[in-house]
Design a protein around this motif. Structure first.
Motif, mmCIF file in Angstrom:
data_model
loop_
_atom_site.group_PDB
_atom_site.id
_atom_site.type_symbol
_atom_site.label_atom_id
_atom_site.label_comp_id
_atom_site.label_asym_id
_atom_site.label_seq_id
_atom_site.Cartn_x
_atom_site.Cartn_y
_atom_site.Cartn_z
ATOM 1 N N LEU A 132 0.832 -1.205 0.000
ATOM 2 C CA LEU A 132 0.000 0.000 0.000
ATOM 3 C C LEU A 132 0.871 1.261 0.000
ATOM 4 O O LEU A 132 0.688 2.171 0.818
ATOM 5 C CB LEU A 132 -0.933 0.015 1.210
ATOM 6 N N ALA A 133 1.811 1.303 -0.902
ATOM 7 C CA ALA A 133 2.718 2.445 -1.016
ATOM 8 C C ALA A 133 3.503 2.288 -2.312
ATOM 9 O O ALA A 133 3.397 1.273 -2.999
ATOM 10 C CB ALA A 133 3.660 2.513 0.189
ATOM 11 N N LYS A 134 4.288 3.281 -2.630
ATOM 12 C CA LYS A 134 5.198 3.210 -3.768
ATOM 13 C C LYS A 134 6.441 4.012 -3.418
ATOM 14 O O LYS A 134 6.374 4.960 -2.609
ATOM 15 C CB LYS A 134 4.537 3.735 -5.033
ATOM 16 N N PRO A 135 7.598 3.670 -3.993
ATOM 17 C CA PRO A 135 8.823 4.398 -3.674
ATOM 18 C C PRO A 135 8.723 5.878 -4.045
ATOM 19 O O PRO A 135 8.091 6.245 -5.030
ATOM 20 C CB PRO A 135 9.887 3.696 -4.520
ATOM 21 N N ARG A 136 9.353 6.700 -3.251
ATOM 22 C CA ARG A 136 9.408 8.146 -3.514
ATOM 23 C C ARG A 136 10.863 8.602 -3.397
ATOM 24 O O ARG A 136 11.572 8.219 -2.464
ATOM 25 C CB ARG A 136 8.526 8.914 -2.515
ATOM 26 N N TYR A 137 11.281 9.459 -4.322
ATOM 27 C CA TYR A 137 12.653 9.939 -4.361
ATOM 28 C C TYR A 137 12.780 11.455 -4.227
ATOM 29 O O TYR A 137 13.850 11.952 -3.893
ATOM 30 C CB TYR A 137 13.320 9.524 -5.674
ATOM 31 N N PHE A 138 11.696 12.178 -4.495
ATOM 32 C CA PHE A 138 11.806 13.627 -4.644
ATOM 33 C C PHE A 138 10.816 14.369 -3.743
ATOM 34 O O PHE A 138 9.913 13.774 -3.149
ATOM 35 C CB PHE A 138 11.551 14.033 -6.104
ATOM 36 N N ALA A 139 10.981 15.689 -3.726
ATOM 37 C CA ALA A 139 10.092 16.536 -2.936
ATOM 38 C C ALA A 139 8.748 16.759 -3.608
ATOM 39 O O ALA A 139 7.895 17.450 -3.058
ATOM 40 C CB ALA A 139 10.762 17.896 -2.672
ATOM 41 N N ILE A 140 8.542 16.194 -4.785
ATOM 42 C CA ILE A 140 7.258 16.324 -5.480
ATOM 43 C C ILE A 140 6.548 14.967 -5.495
ATOM 44 O O ILE A 140 7.197 13.918 -5.508
ATOM 45 C CB ILE A 140 7.431 16.861 -6.907
ATOM 46 N N ASN A 141 5.234 15.014 -5.501
ATOM 47 C CA ASN A 141 4.435 13.794 -5.488
ATOM 48 C C ASN A 141 4.381 13.175 -6.883
ATOM 49 O O ASN A 141 4.081 13.858 -7.865
ATOM 50 C CB ASN A 141 3.002 14.098 -5.035
ATOM 51 N N SER A 142 4.612 11.877 -6.962
ATOM 52 C CA SER A 142 4.621 11.200 -8.259
ATOM 53 C C SER A 142 3.222 11.015 -8.830
ATOM 54 O O SER A 142 3.083 10.614 -9.989
ATOM 55 C CB SER A 142 5.307 9.841 -8.135
ATOM 56 N N VAL A 143 2.187 11.311 -8.054
ATOM 57 C CA VAL A 143 0.816 11.178 -8.551
ATOM 58 C C VAL A 143 0.192 12.542 -8.857
ATOM 59 O O VAL A 143 -1.017 12.645 -9.038
ATOM 60 C CB VAL A 143 -0.069 10.400 -7.548
ATOM 61 N N PHE A 144 1.017 13.600 -8.920
ATOM 62 C CA PHE A 144 0.521 14.935 -9.233
ATOM 63 C C PHE A 144 1.036 15.379 -10.608
ATOM 64 O O PHE A 144 1.979 14.788 -11.144
ATOM 65 C CB PHE A 144 0.946 15.929 -8.151
ATOM 66 N N PRO A 145 0.444 16.419 -11.179
ATOM 67 C CA PRO A 145 0.759 16.791 -12.567
ATOM 68 C C PRO A 145 2.223 17.090 -12.852
ATOM 69 O O PRO A 145 2.711 16.753 -13.931
ATOM 70 C CB PRO A 145 -0.117 18.034 -12.793
ATOM 71 N N ASP A 146 2.930 17.752 -11.943
ATOM 72 C CA ASP A 146 4.312 18.119 -12.236
ATOM 73 C C ASP A 146 5.182 16.898 -12.512
ATOM 74 O O ASP A 146 6.091 16.945 -13.357
ATOM 75 C CB ASP A 146 4.912 18.939 -11.092
ATOM 76 N N TYR A 147 4.930 15.812 -11.794
ATOM 77 C CA TYR A 147 5.737 14.609 -12.025
ATOM 78 C C TYR A 147 5.522 14.102 -13.450
ATOM 79 O O TYR A 147 6.477 13.684 -14.113
ATOM 80 C CB TYR A 147 5.380 13.527 -11.012
ATOM 81 N N ALA A 148 4.280 14.126 -13.914
ATOM 82 C CA ALA A 148 4.007 13.674 -15.280
ATOM 83 C C ALA A 148 4.732 14.544 -16.299
ATOM 84 O O ALA A 148 5.206 14.056 -17.330
ATOM 85 C CB ALA A 148 2.508 13.679 -15.545
#
Length: 818
Positions: A132-148
């Motif tokens: 119930l999680a996924k790896p994170r590396y950065f100060a931005i959320n990977s499920v938000f528009p900027d990551y895309a």
């Protein structure tokens, strides 16, 4: 992304519904409930038990444990809201040598960087979160528009910083020797003593397991680790507001929540890595690489002219943030907030329940209008509350958000803002800047030049307590990238604060004065901790002016902008919202008077430096100190910053405000006066209980915001050949569905692909082609495949929806072989 993470997204629609009917009844104002009693429950298992027993109706704590979530699903009377905005990290003390001479290795950026290779994020996902999680590396959320937008850059860095304990050990060993430490008998020693790590490990959730795991890794490298298990209330005064130079901690397991779908996260690097982030003592001690500091500040201020330039900035800032790593990001949690099935509210896809901005407007017991509910939080009254620079703890802020009213509200699914106390807004942009709009309530116009009027206010004279105009400070004139015009409703001055005081333009003007006054050395409330953020603000602020008082129209000029016109309005919101809560001019004035006397301080940084209480409007010794001003201000009909606010406040209005606050204090015993659908009735700090009640004097009817159905989250599946012969064409299908149905092409903003070769390098990227609803296609030419090395490649699809601002991902491994 784990398969369980993807699969469980499909369950979202089963629990994400908010009723939009109120039934045939008299118009009810404020909230649907009469009362909400907030209590503290730090234990998740006990919280679920209390839900099952009916002792509480909502547990505003996230569940990221499969067994506990399964328990909720199995209970016939319970369900849960999902959240994608919670994340976990390691916070490091940035001081290399403590005042007592002890060595702190994590003050060295290269050692912090190596921690990225030391921790196994996939292990944390599977073992501590059960998928119930996924790896994170950065100060931005990977499920938000900027990551895309920057997925190509991010994916490359994720591969660079993947788990590599041998590399981590090599770097750490090299840096420890440079620091003068030596490895003796498997233990790092410095000046004849073991190199110790005081590790603050939070106990309320999976962070306890994560802390023990990381502590074990550090012990394996030769560090002596003191595992100090702490709650939020115990940890905060040590890592956040304590002086890091004293060396009371080295590492802390941190947890954060993004409470809205953030469509622009460019400011996250400034917040998490620089002294501009907050005025707390830890942030004051951040010293950043000059290049990182400059580029982070540029990104936060939108100092770019095109999307391409922004992406270039982002690429460099992402890379430099990994080298700094004053925070090492670990995982993003797919979390669930359990509740009774008959309870609904507009929960946010990012912030869930505790981070929702509209929960106070929409919470409802479908068995009864006017119900009394009980909500449990894992921590209550964690830090002192004051609107200017008080607590920013997620759970304190849940209560604060439920009792405040905003100029605009973020849509809980898209992050685009919606007007609450605005009739409309105009956004005027300099030609060529990459800004678009979606909503009808905001207009967007482009101009060759935007001149700032000479009578606009741009600075503040703390001695005379008057504004300095653009004409006075810049006689040659100023231009701006952006102008926002706020058109307020004609009935604005009929709105009332919770103590009965009518809204005034002075409330807005006061909220503009405070940031200038607190950062001015000539001010009686000067706070050096407020200066870094204010200096950054000054680099893009170009002025503001009141164009009309009734109806109220305000113009704001700035060089800062975001990609969405709606968010441009929200970011410059001219409304009496301070950093940590709402404030009418009179309650803020009481705080100003008290800080000017040196008895209290708005910020924890100044409170620590001056050895006074951190100002608290709801509990503790602060209350009596604040209250002692009431007889004098009532008698004198006191007007703060009178040379300016005297033009907005009459003597009678001042007397009326102070009379209302005096009565409020006598009835409620606190100074927290807000303006939302709920108000703070009573605060019991010893019992860790707060009672909030429906504000029947609220301007809007209950049900105004009951309009959100199930979010259209996308599920992505990539299919195609398992093997490609180099030099031959190949195509792959990208299937996109939502809640079991094909996702309409018209509802999708973009589908693109990333192709990584066998070495993990980004070999190709580009757009997919729409075939029909629910189906997109990626086509690789013979030239494309001919350039790929032999081995296993990966093709990844990125889907960006117009209906929700959470991008979706799907991938497929492909063997490249002759």
């Amino acid at each position: 992304m784990s398969k369980r993470f993807v699969a469980l997204i499909l369950l979202v629609s089963m629990v994400f519904a908010v009723s939009a009917t109120a039934g045939a009844q008299a118009v009810r104002r404020g909230a649907w409930v009469d009362e909400v009693v907030f209590v503290e429950e730090p234990d998740i298992s006990k919280g679920i038990t209390r839900l099952e027993a009916g002792d509480i109706q909502v547990f505003a704590q996230t569940i990221s444990n499969p067994e506990q979530y399964g328990r909720v699903l199995a209970a016939p009377n319970l369900d849960a809201y999902p959240s994608f905005g919670l994340y976990t990290e390691l916070t490091f003390n940035p001081i290399t040598k403590f005042t007592d001479g002890r060595l702190n290795p994590w003050g060295v950026a290269r050692i912090r960087e190596a921690m990225n290779w030391l921790v196994d994020r996939d292990y944390i996902v599977s073992e501590h979160h059960g998928g119930l999680a996924k790896p994170r590396y950065f100060a931005i959320n990977s499920v938000f528009p900027d990551y895309a937008r920057v997925a190509d850059i991010a994916r490359v860095l994720e591969r660079k910083y993947a788990h590599d304990p041998a590399r981590a050990k090599k770097v750490i060993d090299e840096e420890m020797v440079k620091l003068g430490a030596s490895l003796s008998g498997g233990k790092w020693m410095y000046q004849g003593k073991p190199v110790e790590c005081v590790f603050l490990i939070r106990t309320e959730d999976e962070r306890r397991l994560i802390g023990d795991y990381v502590a074990g890794l550090l012990e394996g490298l030769g560090f002596t680790v003191e595992r100090r298990y702490v709650t939020a209330a115990q940890a905060g005064p040590i890592w956040m507001t304590g002086d890091p130079n004293e060396g009371k901690w080295n590492i802390c397991t941190g947890g954060w929540s993004t409470t809205v779908i953030a469509r622009d996260q460019g400011g996250n690097f400034d917040f998490f890595y620089t002294s501009r982030g907050r005025s707390d003592t830890l942030w004051v001690n951040y010293k950043v690489d000059p290049e990182f500091d400059q580029l982070s500040n540029r990104l936060a201020r939108s100092d770019f002219k095109t999307i391409a330039e922004r992406n270039e900035l982002y690429a460099k800032v992402l890379e430099l943030s990994m080298k700094d790593s004053v925070r090492v990001w670990l995982v993003e949690r797919l979390s669930y907030f359990p509740k009774h099935k008959n309870i609904t509210m507009a929960a946010d896809l990012a912030g869930g329940v505790s981070g929702a901005w509209l929960w106070g407007h929409t919470i409802k017991d479908h068995n009864k209008v006017g119900a009394s509910l009980r909500i449990a939080l894992p921590s209550m009254l964690t830090n002192p509350w004051n609107p200017v620079a008080g607590s920013n703890w997620l759970f304190d802020m849940m209560l604060i958000r439920g009792c405040r009213d905003h100029l605009v509200y973020p849509n809980p699914y898209t992050g685009l803002h919606m007007p609450q106390r605005l009739d409309r807004a105009e956004v005027h942009m300099k030609k060529g800047l990459p800004v678009t709009k979606t909503s009808d309530w905001v207009s967007l116009t482009f101009h060759d030049e935007i001149k700032v009027p000479t009578d606009a206010y741009i600075d503040w004279n703390a001695k005379t307590q008057k504004w300095i105009t653009v004409g006075e400070k810049f006689p040659a004139g100023l231009t701006a990238n952006k102008k926002v015009v706020f058109h307020y409703p004609r009935d604005l001055y009929q709105i009332k604060w919770h103590d009965g005081s009518r809204f005034s333009a002075a409330d807005i003007v006061m909220s503009m004065i405070l940031p200038f006054d607190r950062a001015n050395p000539d001010s009686a409330i000067y706070d050096s901790a407020a200066v870094p953020a204010f200096k950054s603000f000054q680099t893009h602020f170009k002025g503001w002016r009141i164009a009309s008082r009734n109806p109220l129209v305000i113009e704001h000029y700035s060089d800062r902008y975001t990609l969405d016109a709606e968010v441009c309005v929200a970011n410059e919101a001219m409304w009496p919202d301070y950093a940590q809560g709402p404030g009418p001019w009179h309650t803020i004035a009481i705080g100003v008077l008290t800080e000017a006397e040196g008895k209290l301080a708005f910020s924890s940084g100044k409170a620590t430096a001056n050895k006074v209480e951190w100002m608290n409007f709801v509990a503790g010794p602060s209350l009596q100190i604040l209250r002692n001003h009431l007889p004098r201000v009532l008698r004198e009909k006191y007007i703060p910053y009178a040379p300016t606010l005297g033009g907005f406040i009459t003597s009678f209005e001042a007397w009326e405000r102070w009379s209302n606050l005096t009565r409020w204090w006598a009835e409620k015993g606190h100074m927290w006066v807000a303006n939302g659908p709920l108000y703070i009735e009573k605060v019991y700090p010893v019992e860790k209980t707060v009672v909030v009640r429906n504000y029947t004097g609220f301007h809007d009817p209950a049900g105004k915001w009951d309009l959100f159905g199930a979010p259209m989250l996308a599920t992505v599946t990539v299919s195609g050949p398992a093997r490609i012969v180099p030099g031959t064409a190949a195509s792959f299908d990208v299937k996109v569905t939502t809640n079991g149905a094909d996702y309409k092409i018209a509802d999708i903003q973009e589908v693109k692909f990333l192709l990584f070769d066998a070495a993990g390098e980004l070999a190709l990227q580009g757009p997919a082609t729409a075939v029909r609803d629910g189906l997109w296609r990626v086509s690789l030419t013979a030239a494309h495949t001919g350039a790929l090395p032999i081995g296993t490649a990966e093709i990844e699809a990125v889907v960006v929806s117009k209906m929700v601002s959470i991008p979706a991902f799907g991938s497929l491994d492909v063997v490249i072989r002759r």
